[in-house]
Design a protein around this motif. Structure first.
Motif, short mmCIF file in Angstrom:
data_model
loop_
_atom_site.label_atom_id
_atom_site.label_comp_id
_atom_site.label_asym_id
_atom_site.label_seq_id
_atom_site.Cartn_x
_atom_site.Cartn_y
_atom_site.Cartn_z
N LYS A 108 15.02 -49.95 76.08
CA LYS A 108 15.87 -50.36 74.94
C LYS A 108 15.36 -49.82 73.61
O LYS A 108 16.15 -49.57 72.71
N VAL A 131 16.82 -61.57 67.33
CA VAL A 131 17.09 -61.34 68.75
C VAL A 131 15.91 -60.59 69.36
O VAL A 131 15.50 -59.55 68.83
N LYS A 183 14.44 -58.61 72.63
CA LYS A 183 14.86 -57.93 73.86
C LYS A 183 13.67 -57.26 74.51
O LYS A 183 12.95 -56.49 73.86
N GLY A 194 15.95 -55.45 80.93
CA GLY A 194 17.25 -56.07 80.63
C GLY A 194 18.27 -55.92 81.74
O GLY A 194 18.28 -54.93 82.44
N TYR A 195 19.10 -56.91 81.91
CA TYR A 195 20.23 -56.84 82.83
C TYR A 195 21.07 -58.09 82.66
O TYR A 195 20.55 -59.20 82.79
N ASP A 196 22.35 -57.90 82.33
CA ASP A 196 23.26 -59.03 82.20
C ASP A 196 22.72 -60.17 81.33
O ASP A 196 22.85 -61.34 81.68
N TYR A 210 19.68 -61.12 80.92
CA TYR A 210 18.30 -61.53 81.22
C TYR A 210 17.43 -60.58 80.41
O TYR A 210 17.71 -59.39 80.33
N GLU A 262 17.96 -57.60 64.41
CA GLU A 262 18.64 -58.52 63.48
C GLU A 262 19.74 -59.25 64.27
O GLU A 262 20.39 -58.65 65.14
N LEU A 263 19.91 -60.54 64.02
CA LEU A 263 20.99 -61.30 64.67
C LEU A 263 22.29 -61.00 63.92
O LEU A 263 22.45 -61.37 62.77
N VAL A 264 23.17 -60.30 64.62
CA VAL A 264 24.41 -59.87 64.00
C VAL A 264 25.45 -60.99 64.09
O VAL A 264 25.51 -61.69 65.10
N GLU A 266 33.09 -58.82 70.79
CA GLU A 266 32.36 -57.79 71.54
C GLU A 266 33.39 -56.87 72.17
O GLU A 266 34.27 -57.32 72.91
N PHE A 303 32.35 -63.98 76.20
CA PHE A 303 31.14 -64.36 76.93
C PHE A 303 31.11 -65.82 77.33
O PHE A 303 31.61 -66.67 76.61
N ASN A 362 25.39 -66.37 78.93
CA ASN A 362 25.31 -65.11 78.18
C ASN A 362 25.77 -63.94 79.06
O ASN A 362 25.17 -62.88 79.09
N GLU A 365 29.12 -50.26 74.66
CA GLU A 365 29.28 -51.67 74.25
C GLU A 365 29.11 -51.76 72.75
O GLU A 365 28.11 -51.29 72.20
N ASN A 400 25.88 -51.59 70.58
CA ASN A 400 24.83 -52.45 71.13
C ASN A 400 24.03 -51.66 72.16
O ASN A 400 22.85 -51.42 72.00
N GLU A 401 24.69 -51.22 73.21
CA GLU A 401 24.03 -50.39 74.22
C GLU A 401 25.08 -49.66 75.03
O GLU A 401 26.27 -49.94 74.90
#
Ligand code: ADP
Length: 384
Positions: free
Chosen positions: A107, A147, A149, A154-156, A158, A181-183, A188, A211, A216, A255, A267-268
């Motif tokens: 990431k 946030v 990460k 990462g996955y779904d 988690y 930063e928490l956006v 989404e 979501f 999440n 995304e 996002n990714e």
């Protein structure tokens, strides 16, 4: 290279539901396939020509498998990239290309990629250890909420946490991480782009994900997204810029966050069929799975427009149930017109495990969304 009713083989790393759905197209076109997956009873096993059990992260397992195929693709990103690099050097066509996987598997690397290509993304900082994060908080360089990460697992959802306090930091993994930063996310969105080696690039309409508040995890995907035309245009522009920067062959799901200020941030990405494209099986002229096969075999790409509006509902294991799966009331939902369930073939359920999905097609997106909510009330994934 002609794959239609010949001995040429398409290899797929991963035999989960995405692999299974890719195989609907290879069956339709009589294209020979081999699948590698660690699980003996992987969902894709039934529909491929040959199945190999093996560890997708093991160099030798991936290399030996790849040597026997003509084109190699993936349905999961967590694969051994070194083996893919060697295979590509030795002439196997590997799509997505290994360099794309190398960037997105981490990431931090992925975020730095956006920064260096001037692609809008939430601001971030990289940390080697959790202790460094704690220090930054003490020094006042980081403030709550933010946030967290995990760089590599990462996955779904988690490996992603919104952190509000010092106490919450204690429950996080200690390894390398990204602090973002928490956006303020208004919606989404996602845009699936697809490219073939010859250079053609197409994109699907912008879709919107809703979501599940607790897990999440994506609960509903709506196509088209309920956004103004100019926002959709901006989202497509950012997605195309991102896809061009990667230069990847095959599908690339981008995304995006639409922020409350109206900005579009990446996002990714996922360089493979994506949950936000499942609606395309019923609602698009060319579904994402067929499109990916066309792309990796360097065939003309299909039309990406929708024939009808659609909402996709993920069918996940109900909380409190684990064991042999039962799809309760599936016969009832089959009685509703325009409702199409997909069952992935996983024998055991667990809370929030993705077991299938249901697509609802209807000329009106708002009606489809209401039907989706009713469907969630009726159908449940429980154990015997
Ligand atoms: P994963 O790779 O596990 O899917 P993501 O990076 O996509 O993880 O994050 C999962 C979810 O967490 C996102 O879909 C979004 O809802 C939320 N999220 C992630 N990053 C941010 C952020 N910077 N600000 C606000 N919400 C975020």
């Amino acid at each position: 290279m002609n794959f239609f009713s010949t001995s040429k083989t398409l290899g797929i790393l991963g035999g989960g539901q995405l692999g299974k759905m890719l195989l609907y197209t290879t069956r339709k076109w009589d294209i020979k396939t081999s699948v590698l997956d660690p699980k003996e009873n992987a969902p894709a096993r039934l529909a491929c020509d040959s199945f190999t059990k093996g560890d997708l992260t093991n160099f030798q397992a991936v290399y030996d498998f790849g040597k026997k195929v003509d084109v190699l693709t993936i349905e999961i990103e967590k694969v051994n990239v070194k083996a893919l690099e060697k295979l590509a050097q030795e002439g196997v066509k590997v799509y997505p290309q290994p360099h794309v996987l190398r960037t997105i598997q981490n990431k931090c690397l992925q975020k730095k990629f956006y920064e260096s290509h001037n692609i809008p993304t939430a601001s971030f900082e990289e940390f080697e250890t959790l202790d460094q994060v704690k220090e930054a908080v003490i020094k006042g360089e980081l403030s709550f909420p933010f946030v967290w990460k995990s760089a590599e697992m990462g996955y779904d959802g988690y490996g992603v946490s919104i952190v509000h306090s010092n106490k919450e930091i204690e429950s996080l993994n200690i390894g390398p991480c990204l602090i973002e930063e928490l956006v303020h996310v208004e919606k989404e969105l996602s845009v699936i782009v697809c490219s073939r080696p010859q250079g053609e690039m197409v994109h699907y309409p912008v879709v919107e994900s809703e979501f599940h508040p607790m897990a999440n995890q994506v609960e509903y995907v709506l196509c088209p997204a309920r956004i103004p035309g100019e926002v959709a245009k901006k989202a497509v522009e950012v997605a195309l810029k991102t896809a061009k920067a990667y230069g990847q062959i095959g599908l690339l799901a981008v995304e995006l966050f639409l922020t409350s200020e109206g900005d579009i941030l990446v996002n990714e990405v996922a360089p493979r069929p994506h949950n936000t494209g499942h609606y395309s099986i019923e609602a698009s002229y060319t579904c994402q799975f067929e499109q990916h096969i066309r792309a990796v075999l360097d065939l003309p790409l299909g039309k990406t427009a929708s024939k009808i509006a659609a909402v996709m509902v993920n069918l996940v294991g109900k909380k409190g149930y684990a064991g042999p799966v039962v799809y309760k009331n599936i016969d009832q939902i089959l009685g509703i017109k325009g409702v199409i369930p997909h069952i992935y073939g996983k024998k055991d359920t667990r809370p929030f495990r993705k077991m299938g999905h249901v697509t609802i097609i209807h000329p009106k997106i708002d009606t489809a969304r209401k039907m989706a909510a009713q469907l969630k009330e009726t159908l449940s994934v429980i154990s015997k």
